[in-house]
Design a protein around this motif. Sequence first.
Motif, mmCIF file in Angstrom:
data_model
loop_
_atom_site.group_PDB
_atom_site.id
_atom_site.type_symbol
_atom_site.label_atom_id
_atom_site.label_comp_id
_atom_site.label_asym_id
_atom_site.label_seq_id
_atom_site.Cartn_x
_atom_site.Cartn_y
_atom_site.Cartn_z
ATOM 1 N N TYR A 1 33.521 -86.945 -46.658
ATOM 2 C CA TYR A 1 34.456 -87.504 -47.627
ATOM 3 C C TYR A 1 34.894 -86.478 -48.667
ATOM 4 O O TYR A 1 36.033 -86.480 -49.112
ATOM 5 C CB TYR A 1 33.800 -88.705 -48.307
ATOM 6 N N PRO B 1 38.680 -82.993 -47.576
ATOM 7 C CA PRO B 1 39.883 -82.866 -48.420
ATOM 8 C C PRO B 1 39.892 -81.553 -49.197
ATOM 9 O O PRO B 1 40.923 -80.900 -49.313
ATOM 10 C CB PRO B 1 39.772 -84.051 -49.375
ATOM 11 N N ILE C 1 42.365 -81.941 -45.682
ATOM 12 C CA ILE C 1 42.646 -83.108 -44.844
ATOM 13 C C ILE C 1 42.471 -84.329 -45.729
ATOM 14 O O ILE C 1 41.392 -84.580 -46.245
ATOM 15 C CB ILE C 1 41.669 -83.175 -43.656
ATOM 16 N N ASN C 2 43.561 -85.052 -45.938
ATOM 17 C CA ASN C 2 43.459 -86.220 -46.810
ATOM 18 C C ASN C 2 43.664 -87.508 -46.031
ATOM 19 O O ASN C 2 44.757 -88.047 -45.963
ATOM 20 C CB ASN C 2 44.487 -86.115 -47.942
ATOM 21 N N TRP C 3 42.589 -87.950 -45.446
ATOM 22 C CA TRP C 3 42.658 -89.207 -44.701
ATOM 23 C C TRP C 3 42.185 -90.334 -45.594
ATOM 24 O O TRP C 3 41.436 -90.101 -46.544
ATOM 25 C CB TRP C 3 41.730 -89.121 -43.474
ATOM 26 N N PRO C 4 42.565 -91.574 -45.231
ATOM 27 C CA PRO C 4 41.975 -92.711 -45.956
ATOM 28 C C PRO C 4 40.452 -92.765 -45.708
ATOM 29 O O PRO C 4 39.971 -92.247 -44.699
ATOM 30 C CB PRO C 4 42.662 -93.931 -45.342
ATOM 31 N N TRP D 1 39.117 -93.794 -42.235
ATOM 32 C CA TRP D 1 39.154 -92.781 -41.176
ATOM 33 C C TRP D 1 37.997 -91.804 -41.324
ATOM 34 O O TRP D 1 37.377 -91.391 -40.344
ATOM 35 C CB TRP D 1 40.464 -92.003 -41.219
ATOM 36 N N MET D 2 37.766 -91.428 -42.605
ATOM 37 C CA MET D 2 36.646 -90.526 -42.866
ATOM 38 C C MET D 2 35.340 -91.143 -42.363
ATOM 39 O O MET D 2 34.485 -90.478 -41.805
ATOM 40 C CB MET D 2 36.520 -90.275 -44.372
ATOM 41 N N LEU E 1 35.143 -90.940 -38.655
ATOM 42 C CA LEU E 1 34.809 -89.574 -38.250
ATOM 43 C C LEU E 1 33.311 -89.308 -38.406
ATOM 44 O O LEU E 1 32.640 -88.854 -37.474
ATOM 45 C CB LEU E 1 35.619 -88.571 -39.088
#
Lengths: 246, 224
Positions: free
Chosen positions: B78, B82, B87-90, B93-94, B97
């Motif tokens: 998390y 980023p 990488i800026n996922w919600p 999604w993190m 992963l």
Amino acid sequence: MTEEILKVEHLNKFYGDWQALHDISFNLKKGEVLAILGPSGSGKSTLLRTLNGLENYKNGEIVFHGKKVQPSPKEWQAIRQKIGMVFQSYDLFPNLTVMQNILLAPTKVQKRDRAEVEQEAHHLLKRVNMDQYADTYPRELSGGQQQRVAIVRTLAMKPEVILLDEITASLDPEMVRGIEDIVKKLSENDHMTMILVTHQMNFAKRVADQVLFLEKGRIIEKTPCEQFFTEPQSERAQQFLTDMDF
Amino acid sequence: MAHSGINVLFSGSNFDRLLVGLWTSIWIAALSIIIGLLIGTIFGVLRTMPNKIIRCILRVYMEIFRILPSVVLLYLVYYILPRSLHINWPGTWMAVLAFSLWVAAEFSDIVRGALQSVPLAQKESGLALGLSKMQLFLYVLLPQAFKLELPATINLATRVIKTTSILMLISVMDVINVGQQIIEANNQKFPTGVFWVYGLIFFFYFILDYPLSVWAKSLMAKQK
């Protein structure tokens, strides 16, 4: 003169420092049945397993249809479609039914038409009285029945040579005869070329044309079958037959 | 009666919100399990191959992800992705992963163990029929391994479902997070609401995990 199908020349195999096979040379003609006999630990099964690449060898040559086999995984994979093998413990795939066991290699490896192979499989199963078990799983079958299926599975590949590795050794005595009959018929009716390893002298005597007698990884003699059992050339083979009560 | 704690569950859209939170937990768990099983299968197969370097790398991967507490893993993904990799996922999604990587690690070891306990004779019998390595794994070894590994896989799934309860730490609106918000918002009106909200969450997790646990047990009993 009949065509020579398989030739082995000066083959040596080692397990580490220990030499398992010494300078093995012999040849096999089309339609011939060769029995490899010898005491336990003489290298019979090892020799058989080198002939379809399940064991590697240090030097020497295996020649199939006049062409030297390059001992690479890819080449062996291709040759195994022509040199089939049946094992002592049948080794059917327990996750597949009898029919699926038979269809797997012809459809996936040889990419043959499924319906055609299936029809052929039924025909082969009928020959060994197993057609009613086509949709059964191996665990529901007796050893003798599983071995019949294993033979059919190999035959469905349309091999040119079949290697039989102690195929009756794990069976109940009353099952042995049935399996021997199948092999006998394969030789007589289909002129199938076969190499068999067995401890059962009766089996060898019934079906083999030639006997290759092995001891400690060396060929002691190669003799026509009838002669081997009546007047073997070597003293060692004589002794062996006496030990086997034959 | 109007102020009995149980009513906190039914006032406003609270119950629906909890169900939506539960759904978030479920899909994150399910997706992570599916992705993790796929990657884990590949890693497990590779770990039975002769190549020592690949085997070693995957072994280290497996050990690291197995030893790391899930919370740490979640934070690492998390915060590091980023900042270091932009990488800026919600958060959801993190979470998928992080959990997928964890499931893949655990499952690779289950697959390796199961593949190694399929008898060698099965492999030779397949090779003798001319099957390629790929075909051998696909039609013979993996289906047999699957049967052996099923109980352990189900147990892994129950652990993943339980572990989704830490998702609120990375601000995912999972069932716990929603529950927490409901409790805080209704603290005055329903002082005993906390008991009912967590009671319901307990019940949700129980409903999800218990059947799996029973299934795994019955499979293990059958295999004995």
